[in-house]
Design a protein around this motif. Sequence first.
Motif, PDB file in Angstrom:
ATOM      1  N   VAL A   2      19.326 -22.939  -6.452  1.00  0.00           N
ATOM      2  CA  VAL A   2      20.905 -23.109  -7.092  1.00  0.00           C
ATOM      3  C   VAL A   2      20.957 -23.253  -8.053  1.00  0.00           C
ATOM      4  O   VAL A   2      20.305 -24.015  -8.952  1.00  0.00           O
ATOM      5  CB  VAL A   2      21.564 -24.688  -6.150  1.00  0.00           C
ATOM      6  CG1 VAL A   2      23.140 -24.213  -6.793  1.00  0.00           C
ATOM      7  CG2 VAL A   2      20.587 -24.405  -4.393  1.00  0.00           C
ATOM      8  N   ARG A   3      21.715 -22.707  -8.465  1.00  0.00           N
ATOM      9  CA  ARG A   3      22.624 -22.836 -10.491  1.00  0.00           C
ATOM     10  C   ARG A   3      23.028 -24.375 -10.927  1.00  0.00           C
ATOM     11  O   ARG A   3      24.246 -24.622  -9.380  1.00  0.00           O
ATOM     12  CB  ARG A   3      23.079 -21.259 -10.417  1.00  0.00           C
ATOM     13  CG  ARG A   3      22.897 -19.571 -10.419  1.00  0.00           C
ATOM     14  CD  ARG A   3      21.662 -19.502 -11.343  1.00  0.00           C
ATOM     15  NE  ARG A   3      22.475 -20.061 -12.826  1.00  0.00           N
ATOM     16  CZ  ARG A   3      21.364 -19.823 -14.256  1.00  0.00           C
ATOM     17  NH1 ARG A   3      20.255 -20.766 -14.244  1.00  0.00           N
ATOM     18  NH2 ARG A   3      22.254 -20.287 -15.353  1.00  0.00           N
ATOM     19  N   SER A   4      22.572 -24.599 -11.694  1.00  0.00           N
ATOM     20  CA  SER A   4      22.830 -25.997 -11.451  1.00  0.00           C
ATOM     21  C   SER A   4      24.432 -26.408 -12.533  1.00  0.00           C
ATOM     22  O   SER A   4      25.220 -27.119 -11.174  1.00  0.00           O
ATOM     23  CB  SER A   4      21.864 -26.514 -12.805  1.00  0.00           C
ATOM     24  OG  SER A   4      22.559 -25.672 -13.870  1.00  0.00           O
ATOM     25  N   PRO A   5      25.234 -25.265 -12.471  1.00  0.00           N
ATOM     26  CA  PRO A   5      26.449 -24.924 -12.447  1.00  0.00           C
ATOM     27  C   PRO A   5      27.307 -25.218 -11.605  1.00  0.00           C
ATOM     28  O   PRO A   5      28.444 -25.641 -10.857  1.00  0.00           O
ATOM     29  CB  PRO A   5      27.287 -24.429 -13.448  1.00  0.00           C
ATOM     30  CG  PRO A   5      25.606 -23.671 -14.061  1.00  0.00           C
ATOM     31  CD  PRO A   5      24.685 -23.971 -13.662  1.00  0.00           C
ATOM     32  N   SER A   6      26.695 -24.958 -10.404  1.00  0.00           N
ATOM     33  CA  SER A   6      27.121 -24.945  -8.869  1.00  0.00           C
ATOM     34  C   SER A   6      26.772 -26.086  -8.430  1.00  0.00           C
ATOM     35  O   SER A   6      27.588 -26.383  -7.229  1.00  0.00           O
ATOM     36  CB  SER A   6      26.540 -23.798  -7.573  1.00  0.00           C
ATOM     37  OG  SER A   6      26.185 -22.300  -8.491  1.00  0.00           O
TER      38      SER A   6
END
Length: 144
Positions: A58-62
């Motif tokens: 998962v991309r961290s900003p998400s």
Amino acid sequence: MRTRVSVVLLTATLFAVTGCSREAGPTPKNSPDPGPGALAVKIRALQADDCYLAPTEVRSPSCEKYVTQLSNVPGTARKYATGHPGLREAADTLDATVRAYRGNNCADGGDADVCAATLTDMATALTGLHTELSALPDVATRPR
């Protein structure tokens, strides 16, 4: 007739004004602490999040909402840590991972590898905290 209309309008106005004075109703007083069992339920809900289940995918900003919800868990866990040093230590570890996530600017798209590692550490810390919390007598007897 004019007097009746005036009285009716005045009465309606008074009802409208007094109805707005308690918009959401009375404020609850001294609500009881739901206890560590409620925190265990919250943790299990957080463990269903993709940021917990697959932190490297998962991309961290998400994950900002997940991290925000997670950020109050250590403080709540510390309330129940009296006589349980392992729970306090687990809360401190989780708190450190939340600070690391924010310190590495992961919410703003920081270094993907560093943020993935931080989310992985966070998931491990959350598991540890849940294990310690589950060892409390009033949590262990609750259904999972």
